[in-house]
Design a protein around this motif. Sequence first.
Motif, mmCIF file in Angstrom:
data_model
loop_
_atom_site.group_PDB
_atom_site.id
_atom_site.type_symbol
_atom_site.label_atom_id
_atom_site.label_comp_id
_atom_site.label_asym_id
_atom_site.label_seq_id
_atom_site.Cartn_x
_atom_site.Cartn_y
_atom_site.Cartn_z
ATOM 1 N N GLU A 1 -10.486 20.089 -22.126
ATOM 2 C CA GLU A 1 -10.920 21.104 -21.149
ATOM 3 C C GLU A 1 -10.542 20.659 -19.723
ATOM 4 O OE1 GLU A 1 -13.142 21.682 -24.825
ATOM 5 O OE2 GLU A 1 -13.564 19.885 -23.392
ATOM 6 N N PRO A 2 -10.785 21.846 -18.844
ATOM 7 C CA PRO A 2 -10.336 21.351 -17.211
ATOM 8 C C PRO A 2 -11.698 20.531 -16.881
ATOM 9 C CG PRO A 2 -10.862 23.898 -17.713
ATOM 10 C CD PRO A 2 -10.809 22.993 -19.027
ATOM 11 N N GLY A 3 -11.531 19.784 -15.780
ATOM 12 C CA GLY A 3 -12.502 19.141 -15.259
ATOM 13 C C GLY A 3 -12.024 18.298 -14.122
ATOM 14 N N VAL A 4 -12.965 17.276 -13.696
ATOM 15 C CA VAL A 4 -12.753 16.334 -12.475
ATOM 16 C C VAL A 4 -12.903 14.985 -13.062
ATOM 17 C CG1 VAL A 4 -13.506 15.411 -10.443
ATOM 18 C CG2 VAL A 4 -13.096 17.929 -10.704
ATOM 19 N N TYR A 5 -12.061 14.003 -12.803
ATOM 20 C CA TYR A 5 -12.339 12.626 -13.297
ATOM 21 C C TYR A 5 -12.355 11.693 -11.983
ATOM 22 C CZ TYR A 5 -7.206 12.619 -12.337
ATOM 23 O OH TYR A 5 -5.925 12.678 -11.785
ATOM 24 N N LEU A 6 -13.059 10.749 -12.187
ATOM 25 C CA LEU A 6 -13.176 9.633 -11.056
ATOM 26 C C LEU A 6 -12.696 8.321 -11.713
ATOM 27 C CD1 LEU A 6 -16.940 10.119 -10.359
ATOM 28 C CD2 LEU A 6 -14.877 11.293 -9.225
ATOM 29 N N LEU A 7 -11.994 7.716 -11.192
ATOM 30 C CA LEU A 7 -11.329 6.098 -11.510
ATOM 31 C C LEU A 7 -11.814 5.173 -10.376
ATOM 32 C CD1 LEU A 7 -7.732 7.199 -11.793
ATOM 33 C CD2 LEU A 7 -9.387 6.800 -13.489
ATOM 34 N N ARG A 8 -12.739 4.082 -11.068
ATOM 35 C CA ARG A 8 -13.425 2.936 -10.313
ATOM 36 C C ARG A 8 -12.803 1.914 -10.683
ATOM 37 N NH1 ARG A 8 -19.540 2.304 -12.187
ATOM 38 N NH2 ARG A 8 -19.287 1.400 -13.870
ATOM 39 N N GLU A 9 -12.932 0.574 -9.706
ATOM 40 C CA GLU A 9 -12.892 -0.586 -10.167
ATOM 41 C C GLU A 9 -13.982 -1.207 -10.758
ATOM 42 O OE1 GLU A 9 -12.219 -2.250 -6.110
ATOM 43 O OE2 GLU A 9 -9.994 -1.751 -6.279
ATOM 44 N N PRO A 10 -13.944 -1.719 -11.992
ATOM 45 C CA PRO A 10 -15.152 -2.278 -12.799
ATOM 46 C C PRO A 10 -16.038 -3.161 -12.062
ATOM 47 C CG PRO A 10 -13.100 -2.814 -13.899
ATOM 48 C CD PRO A 10 -12.574 -2.169 -12.783
ATOM 49 N N LEU A 11 -15.281 -4.125 -11.473
ATOM 50 C CA LEU A 11 -15.842 -5.363 -10.867
ATOM 51 C C LEU A 11 -16.897 -4.834 -9.702
ATOM 52 C CD1 LEU A 11 -13.708 -8.223 -11.302
ATOM 53 C CD2 LEU A 11 -15.272 -7.809 -12.895
ATOM 54 N N THR A 12 -16.266 -3.966 -8.871
ATOM 55 C CA THR A 12 -16.935 -3.707 -7.700
ATOM 56 C C THR A 12 -17.856 -2.414 -7.695
ATOM 57 O OG1 THR A 12 -15.059 -2.529 -6.652
ATOM 58 C CG2 THR A 12 -15.380 -4.949 -6.154
ATOM 59 N N GLY A 13 -17.475 -1.587 -8.821
ATOM 60 C CA GLY A 13 -18.305 -0.068 -8.885
ATOM 61 C C GLY A 13 -17.532 0.841 -7.867
ATOM 62 N N ILE A 14 -16.421 0.605 -6.848
ATOM 63 C CA ILE A 14 -15.911 1.308 -6.099
ATOM 64 C C ILE A 14 -14.958 2.405 -6.828
ATOM 65 C CG2 ILE A 14 -14.500 1.509 -3.955
ATOM 66 C CD1 ILE A 14 -15.624 -1.180 -3.102
ATOM 67 N N ILE A 15 -15.379 3.640 -6.273
ATOM 68 C CA ILE A 15 -14.495 4.633 -6.722
ATOM 69 C C ILE A 15 -13.273 4.618 -5.810
ATOM 70 C CG2 ILE A 15 -14.191 7.127 -6.841
ATOM 71 C CD1 ILE A 15 -17.369 7.364 -7.493
ATOM 72 N N ARG A 16 -12.063 4.664 -6.658
ATOM 73 C CA ARG A 16 -10.712 4.754 -5.982
ATOM 74 C C ARG A 16 -9.788 5.981 -5.915
ATOM 75 N NH1 ARG A 16 -11.258 1.060 -2.098
ATOM 76 N NH2 ARG A 16 -11.578 -0.911 -2.855
ATOM 77 N N TYR A 17 -10.350 7.014 -6.993
ATOM 78 C CA TYR A 17 -9.355 8.056 -7.078
ATOM 79 C C TYR A 17 -10.175 9.188 -7.738
ATOM 80 C CZ TYR A 17 -5.511 10.872 -7.533
ATOM 81 O OH TYR A 17 -4.628 12.029 -7.287
ATOM 82 N N VAL A 18 -10.019 10.466 -7.172
ATOM 83 C CA VAL A 18 -10.585 11.658 -7.529
ATOM 84 C C VAL A 18 -9.486 12.560 -7.930
ATOM 85 C CG1 VAL A 18 -12.305 13.647 -7.204
ATOM 86 C CG2 VAL A 18 -12.651 11.304 -5.937
#
Length: 164
Positions: free
Chosen positions: A40-57
């Motif tokens: 289905e359509p939607g939004v995804y977030l990508l993050r660095e696992p060690l820092t928890g910082i989201i890098r891309y939307v």
Amino acid sequence: MSWSTVHDYALRERYAEVHDLAEWSPWMPFESAIPSAPREPGVYLLREPLTGIIRYVGMAGERAAGGRPQGLYGRLKIYRNGRGAISGFGEEALDRALADPQWLEQQLHDLRDHGPKRAQDWAREAVLRLGLEVSWSVTPDTNDARYLETQTLTLLRTTGIWNR
């Protein structure tokens, strides 16, 4: 969504606001999450696992390939397969890989030992080398996905995300 690894309090507050925008899936390793990603359509977030910082939307619409909707599954699969090298996250991943001397040295070593690779293969390796995690939120349609993506980007624009 767990933000316990994020040490910056202001960033944690922003992430809490993002969390409140929608119902998000649990974080999963990027590559292993793709088979279970919804079509289905939607939004995804990508993050660095060690820092928890989201890098891309990013967002995925209702594109169909071979008559079957692809949605979030299709978008993530494009990046994993290296076919998204010149769009969004794929381009950012490749730019970061090409700026890493160790990665380039390994690619030159592989070139000498095994011959040339296709650009798609380089792009796939650039994405996978990041070792990111993914979370997504399904939306009813492309317009809702675009709206959620805009809201999320507005909240995260000044937090170091890679979106251009």
